[in-house]
Design an enzyme around this catalytic site. Sequence first.
Site, PDB file in Angstrom:
ATOM      1  N   HIS A  70       0.819  -1.223   0.000  1.00 28.07           N
ATOM      2  CA  HIS A  70       0.000   0.000   0.000  1.00 28.07           C
ATOM      3  C   HIS A  70       0.855   1.277   0.000  1.00 28.07           C
ATOM      4  O   HIS A  70       0.759   2.085  -0.927  1.00 28.07           O
ATOM      5  CB  HIS A  70      -1.007  -0.039   1.143  1.00 28.07           C
ATOM      6  CG  HIS A  70      -1.651   1.275   1.438  1.00 28.07           C
ATOM      7  ND1 HIS A  70      -2.466   1.924   0.535  1.00 28.07           N
ATOM      8  CD2 HIS A  70      -1.556   2.097   2.524  1.00 28.07           C
ATOM      9  CE1 HIS A  70      -2.861   3.079   1.059  1.00 28.07           C
ATOM     10  NE2 HIS A  70      -2.316   3.204   2.255  1.00 28.07           N
TER      11      HIS A  70
ATOM     12  N   GLU B 248       1.080   5.755  12.522  1.00 21.77           N
ATOM     13  CA  GLU B 248      -0.276   5.407  12.939  1.00 21.77           C
ATOM     14  C   GLU B 248      -0.403   3.913  13.278  1.00 21.77           C
ATOM     15  O   GLU B 248      -1.091   3.541  14.208  1.00 21.77           O
ATOM     16  CB  GLU B 248      -1.237   5.761  11.811  1.00 21.77           C
ATOM     17  CG  GLU B 248      -2.683   5.642  12.183  1.00 21.77           C
ATOM     18  CD  GLU B 248      -3.559   6.202  11.066  1.00 21.77           C
ATOM     19  OE1 GLU B 248      -3.271   7.306  10.583  1.00 21.77           O
ATOM     20  OE2 GLU B 248      -4.511   5.510  10.681  1.00 21.77           O
ATOM     21  N   ASP B 249       0.262   3.082  12.520  1.00 22.86           N
ATOM     22  CA  ASP B 249      -0.015   1.644  12.607  1.00 22.86           C
ATOM     23  C   ASP B 249       1.129   0.770  13.095  1.00 22.86           C
ATOM     24  O   ASP B 249       0.965  -0.440  13.179  1.00 22.86           O
ATOM     25  CB  ASP B 249      -0.454   1.132  11.230  1.00 22.86           C
ATOM     26  CG  ASP B 249      -1.780   1.726  10.821  1.00 22.86           C
ATOM     27  OD1 ASP B 249      -2.649   1.837  11.690  1.00 22.86           O
ATOM     28  OD2 ASP B 249      -1.933   2.084   9.648  1.00 22.86           O
TER      29      ASP B 249
ATOM     30  N   ASP C 170      -3.091   8.481  -1.165  1.00 20.45           N
ATOM     31  CA  ASP C 170      -3.470   7.424  -0.232  1.00 20.45           C
ATOM     32  C   ASP C 170      -4.907   6.984  -0.509  1.00 20.45           C
ATOM     33  O   ASP C 170      -5.208   5.801  -0.667  1.00 20.45           O
ATOM     34  CB  ASP C 170      -3.332   7.990   1.185  1.00 20.45           C
ATOM     35  CG  ASP C 170      -3.809   7.039   2.264  1.00 20.45           C
ATOM     36  OD1 ASP C 170      -3.469   5.849   2.182  1.00 20.45           O
ATOM     37  OD2 ASP C 170      -4.519   7.497   3.184  1.00 20.45           O
TER      38      ASP C 170
ATOM     39  N   ASP D  96     -21.487  12.582 -25.347  1.00 18.75           N
ATOM     40  CA  ASP D  96     -20.058  12.876 -25.337  1.00 18.75           C
ATOM     41  C   ASP D  96     -19.672  13.500 -26.665  1.00 18.75           C
ATOM     42  O   ASP D  96     -19.804  12.870 -27.711  1.00 18.75           O
ATOM     43  CB  ASP D  96     -19.283  11.555 -25.121  1.00 18.75           C
ATOM     44  CG  ASP D  96     -17.789  11.796 -25.011  1.00 18.75           C
ATOM     45  OD1 ASP D  96     -17.385  12.908 -24.663  1.00 18.75           O
ATOM     46  OD2 ASP D  96     -17.035  10.840 -25.273  1.00 18.75           O
TER      47      ASP D  96
END
Length: 597
Positions: free
Chosen positions: A86, A114-115, A175, A292
């Site tokens: 990630h 944070e983790d 993110d 379009d």
Amino acid sequence: MDLDAGRGAAMGGALPTRPGELPLARRLRSLLSWPTADTDPVSHLVRTHRTIHPGTEPSVLRRAYTIADNMHRGQFRKSGEPYITHPLAVAQICAEIGMDATTLVAALLHDTVEDTRYTLQALAEDFGREVAHLVDGVTKFDKAFYGKAAEAETIRKMIVAAGKDVRVLIIKLADRLHNMRTLGVRSAASRERIARKTQEVLVPLCDRLGIQTLKRELDDVVLLHLEPDEHARIARHVHDRPGWDAYLDEVVTRAKSALRRSRVDAVVTARPRHLYSIWKDTVAGGHAAPFDLPRIAIVVDGPATDCYAALGAIHGVWRPVPGRFKDFIASPKNNLYRSLHTSVCGPKDRTVEVLIRTEEMHRSAEYGVAADFRFPRSGGGTAAARSEQPDWLRRVLDWEQDTADPAQFLESLRCDLAETQVQVFADGRQVVLPAGATPVDLAYELGTERGDHCLAAQVNGRLVPLSSELDEGDVVEIFTETDAADGFDADVAPRGPRREWLGFVKSPQAQMQISRWFADHTEPGISIADKVRLGRATVGLALRKHDRGLASDLPLLRLSEELGYPDLETLLVAVFDRVIEPDTVVRQLIDLVDHRQ
Ligand code: MN
């Protein structure tokens, strides 16, 4: 922001592991497979980055990856992939936008604090304060300690951090984009919830920052999760349109020769719309089939005046469709987007849309605030210092200062982001206001004093009621009580704002200032609960001046004990009543946190 991580390491709980795999086996495997060119996980990132910034030394990226990889070891995403995929993907998105190495390092490490057990302090020591500031800006307050207010406080903290360094928001957007790309493994309900929030806050944020290259993908992935059938229908339509490419080729070729005849150097390309944009126009126009129009972009080589020469050349070949010409060069959109837009009656009588801009306008249309990083100008100073704080952000930060309650701040931010905006002229300058704004909104935008004492307004030379809605391009003059002293009858002038203004003002700034005036000028019938809330907010504001925040009530609780208050609430009421100065509380609080941990 992470959607998937187990909070294992940070909370001291059990780490999630992939069933059936021994940590040792995994470690051995990673040792064996590193770092040959084919399997080196960082090489793609380094390559992308160095294509845009050839001078960068890649070792810092590798060092950041190694630490992030070690810290996240044993954590997995919902998809079962190792968690490190990630942050690596987030860094890759930042690299593709053209962000600098500092941003990439922060992106690689954005979830560590944070983790994992990695602390902000260790991060600052290893990678410097800039990276630490960026990571801190995207680190969430903990729900376990902060409860319901966590989300609102987190967004507020991120905006404040972005005020100092806008790269915070770029990492946040990258993110979210990666999390949205990988939402497929989650339940339908949480997909919808996350997509909805993305659409409400992050997409408009991205738009305000002008990063169209990110926004297009965010738009499309939101549509995919909210309206999967519609997404499929539009994608099918785009995929098989007979004769479409050949038609656009013909338009491009003929436009090129028209420009050549007028001696305008330019690059002409087909410019397809993204799925969401087609879908939006289809729905807005009430069309049954996807709507379009063919579209081309002309990027001229020379200065802005060449854009008008190009426009003349195009209108000389194909008749312009009346009412479709827009000059966003003379009046840029509020996110600084600049271009000429026109629609012409093209070959075979089909309507063709044409965008005309200079190379520099094209760069900022595609990359917005990120353009400063992708195309660094030579000269001193870091890109961050040279990158200007967008007006929009400055305005939000202005009223952030006046909003004690984080939930109210988030609500105001949501409104601000949802509003379309109008530009009016006052005091010889352009002022951006939410659509539907009134002269009172404008007066407060020009200054609290002007707002509080505004009496009357002229729009385009005519006196209008203070509640009238302003239109794009209006020239407005505000008269205040001070002006009245030498003209109007000063005796009938009411002092201060009037309550009914609250019924029609649009901007958070005006609403807050009017409420504040009444709070200051009415007898306090204020409850203890209000005092506790406002006392807490006062401490929060004072902390922010020191760039600090409270992740939990724990330090406050300890301080109230230390100062001899029976409980936390009593301390907060004392702060509100100014029995104790907020600065004193904050000083002792910082002392307590820094020396006792
Ligand atoms: Mn994340």
